[in-house]
Design a protein around this motif. Sequence first.
Motif, PDB file in Angstrom:
ATOM      1  N   GLN A   1      -2.898  -6.881  -3.714  1.00  0.00           N
ATOM      2  CA  GLN A   1      -1.753  -5.779  -2.766  1.00  0.00           C
ATOM      3  C   GLN A   1      -2.141  -5.976  -1.783  1.00  0.00           C
ATOM      4  O   GLN A   1      -3.592  -6.010  -0.639  1.00  0.00           O
TER       5      GLN A   1
ATOM      6  N   ARG B   1      -7.815  -5.721  -9.043  1.00  0.00           N
ATOM      7  CA  ARG B   1      -6.926  -5.502  -7.886  1.00  0.00           C
ATOM      8  C   ARG B   1      -7.691  -6.451  -7.072  1.00  0.00           C
ATOM      9  O   ARG B   1      -8.639  -6.819  -6.630  1.00  0.00           O
TER      10      ARG B   1
ATOM     11  N   ASP C   1       0.458  -1.394  -0.088  1.00  0.00           N
ATOM     12  CA  ASP C   1       0.074  -0.325  -0.083  1.00  0.00           C
ATOM     13  C   ASP C   1       0.546   1.141  -0.226  1.00  0.00           C
ATOM     14  O   ASP C   1       0.006   2.507  -0.006  1.00  0.00           O
TER      15      ASP C   1
END
Length: 181
Positions: free
Chosen positions: A122, A137, A91
Amino acid sequence: MRISRKTVPTLRPETLRAKAIAAGRLRQNLQITIFALDANLPAAELAEFLQGQLAQLSLDSQVDATGPERVRAALAGRFNNADVLVVVGDDSAEAEPALMDLVQWLLLNGRTTLAENLVYVQLGSRASSSPAPVFERIILPKNFAQQTQQSGRRLPWAASSHESWELANAVLDYATGLSAE
């Protein structure tokens, strides 16, 4: 490339099993490459974790980990046979520019199919002000593997209740061609 979903549908064990069966019919052995954008990211652990999930789905697959040096990975043949590329970032502010740099490199080096079959994982939390990327994502906690091991959850019975199955779901979407939706 797949537009990221704003809301994630509930994963159901039968849905994941059906996707795994379809992927097995399309590909005798699903090849997945996990590429870490930073050397400190747990690409090997994520590869082992995903390999275990796909094995629970009875899908013949090979999950390899590599990165962050893309040229070294290319010379080692890590991108040659991959059906799906899973890119692991965190992040930090540097992660998404590094992702886009990798995608541009893939496109410029004739790996268009791999750039189109890319899932971005992520680790950490999603920044509320960051725009949605054009890639699928998946957000996982930084200690995803430990949380799963401690929870004792196993597929197929708890697939709908654990966020980490989103990665297996996204990989199966790409493997079966559902990512073109």
